[in-house]
Design a protein around this motif. Structure first.
Motif, PDB file in Angstrom:
ATOM      1  N   UNK A 124     -34.513 -70.915 -26.556  1.00 27.14           N
ATOM      2  CA  UNK A 124     -34.457 -69.676 -27.314  1.00 27.14           C
ATOM      3  C   UNK A 124     -33.196 -68.898 -26.991  1.00 27.14           C
TER       4      UNK A 124
ATOM      5  N   UNK B 144     -34.823 -62.105 -30.923  1.00 33.40           N
ATOM      6  CA  UNK B 144     -34.859 -63.534 -30.647  1.00 33.40           C
ATOM      7  C   UNK B 144     -34.637 -64.362 -31.899  1.00 33.40           C
ATOM      8  N   UNK B 145     -34.035 -65.541 -31.714  1.00 37.83           N
ATOM      9  CA  UNK B 145     -34.018 -66.557 -32.750  1.00 37.83           C
ATOM     10  C   UNK B 145     -35.321 -67.342 -32.696  1.00 37.83           C
ATOM     11  N   UNK B 146     -35.494 -68.253 -33.663  1.00 38.77           N
ATOM     12  CA  UNK B 146     -36.729 -69.031 -33.743  1.00 38.77           C
ATOM     13  C   UNK B 146     -36.743 -70.235 -32.799  1.00 38.77           C
ATOM     14  N   UNK B 147     -35.592 -70.527 -32.200  1.00 32.82           N
ATOM     15  CA  UNK B 147     -35.555 -71.584 -31.204  1.00 32.82           C
ATOM     16  C   UNK B 147     -35.141 -72.938 -31.729  1.00 32.82           C
TER      17      UNK B 147
ATOM     18  N   UNK C 151     -44.461 -58.769 -26.885  1.00 27.01           N
ATOM     19  CA  UNK C 151     -44.025 -59.571 -28.017  1.00 27.01           C
ATOM     20  C   UNK C 151     -45.214 -60.373 -28.547  1.00 27.01           C
TER      21      UNK C 151
ATOM     22  N   UNK D 281     -45.745 -64.163 -30.681  1.00 24.53           N
ATOM     23  CA  UNK D 281     -45.016 -65.372 -31.062  1.00 24.53           C
ATOM     24  C   UNK D 281     -45.851 -66.166 -32.047  1.00 24.53           C
TER      25      UNK D 281
ATOM     26  N   UNK E 117     -41.606 -67.637 -36.799  1.00 24.06           N
ATOM     27  CA  UNK E 117     -41.087 -66.275 -36.629  1.00 24.06           C
ATOM     28  C   UNK E 117     -40.468 -66.045 -35.260  1.00 24.06           C
ATOM     29  N   UNK E 118     -40.639 -66.942 -34.362  1.00 20.95           N
ATOM     30  CA  UNK E 118     -40.121 -66.714 -33.022  1.00 20.95           C
ATOM     31  C   UNK E 118     -40.840 -65.559 -32.344  1.00 20.95           C
ATOM     32  N   UNK E 119     -40.194 -64.949 -31.389  1.00 15.63           N
ATOM     33  CA  UNK E 119     -40.754 -63.812 -30.655  1.00 15.63           C
ATOM     34  C   UNK E 119     -40.382 -62.518 -31.367  1.00 15.63           C
TER      35      UNK E 119
END
Lengths: 108, 115
Positions: free
Chosen positions: A87, A98-101, B35, B37, B41-43
């Motif tokens: 991430x 954050x990005x989606x990874x 957060x 998850x 969408x990620x965090x």
């Protein structure tokens, strides 16, 4: 609005096959770019912080670099234990985005 | 060793019930965050606090509330749980020293299912 885009979404490598993960970002006033590793069923684990363009940091087989628009996480000679989701996040004036990874799988 | 813990680790509840997720850190960090998850969408940031009695809304705060009465704890409350709040919730903490924003440390997560 701060935005982070990571590519690729998923990456499959053979053990020993080096590659790079990309994190492109737009942010109002970058106060830090962070890389995390996340294993299934666990919370993200901190890897690196980069603060300014040109900065580089290394840890074992991982090396993170930063430019004004993107960051790269280079993985040299990966091992199966490097399999995880990586991430990227940027800290602007308000909070961390954050990005989606990138989901990395390293096969033996 | 200092750490950050979350409880419960798994929770199943019904629509309309009030739910509180606990977060406790022993690093004496000023900053704490919640957060959620979700796949794709990620965090996403729900609420955060930069110190005792300080709370701020994040990107997806509707339907959630927090309060910070001491340094160690930041409980997250879902006032009336909805199925859209089924997710994995992570708590994190960090310290700001001399104007430098240091990395956030994350808890193990709470998997919440709203039926």
């Amino acid at each position: 609005e701060d935005q982070v885009t990571q590519s690729p979404e998923a990456l499959r490598l053979q053990e020993g096959e080096s590659s790079s993960l990309n994190c492109s970002y737009t942010v109002s006033g970058l106060r830090g770019l962070f890389w995390y590793r996340q294993d299934p069923g666990k919370g993200p684990e901190f890897l690196f912080t980069l603060y300014s363009a040109g900065e580089e940091k290394e840890k074992e087989r991982l090396k993170a670099t930063l430019t004004k628009k993107e960051s790269f996480l280079h993985i040299t000679a990966p091992k199966p234990e490097d399999s995880a989701t990586y991430l990227c996040a940027v800290l602007g004036w308000r909070a961390l985005t954050f990005g989606s990874g990138t989901r990395l799988q390293v096969q033996p | 060793d200092a750490e950050i813990t979350q409880s419960p680790r798994h929770k199943i509840t019904e629509t309309g019930r009030q739910v509180t997720l606990a977060c406790h850190q022993t690093w004496n960090h000023n900053n704490m965050f919640w957060y959620r998850q979700d796949l794709g969408h990620g965090l996403r940031l729900i609420h955060y606090s930069y110190g005792v009695q300080d709370t701020n809304k994040g990107e997806v705060s509707d339907g959630y509330s927090v309060s910070r009465s001491n340094t160690e704890d930041l409980p997250l409350t879902l006032e009336s749980a909805a199925s859209s709040q089924t997710s994995v919730y992570f708590c994190a903490s960090s310290q700001t020293r001399q104007g430098v924003n240091n990395e956030q440390f994350f808890g193990p997560g709470t998997r919440l299912t709203v039926l």
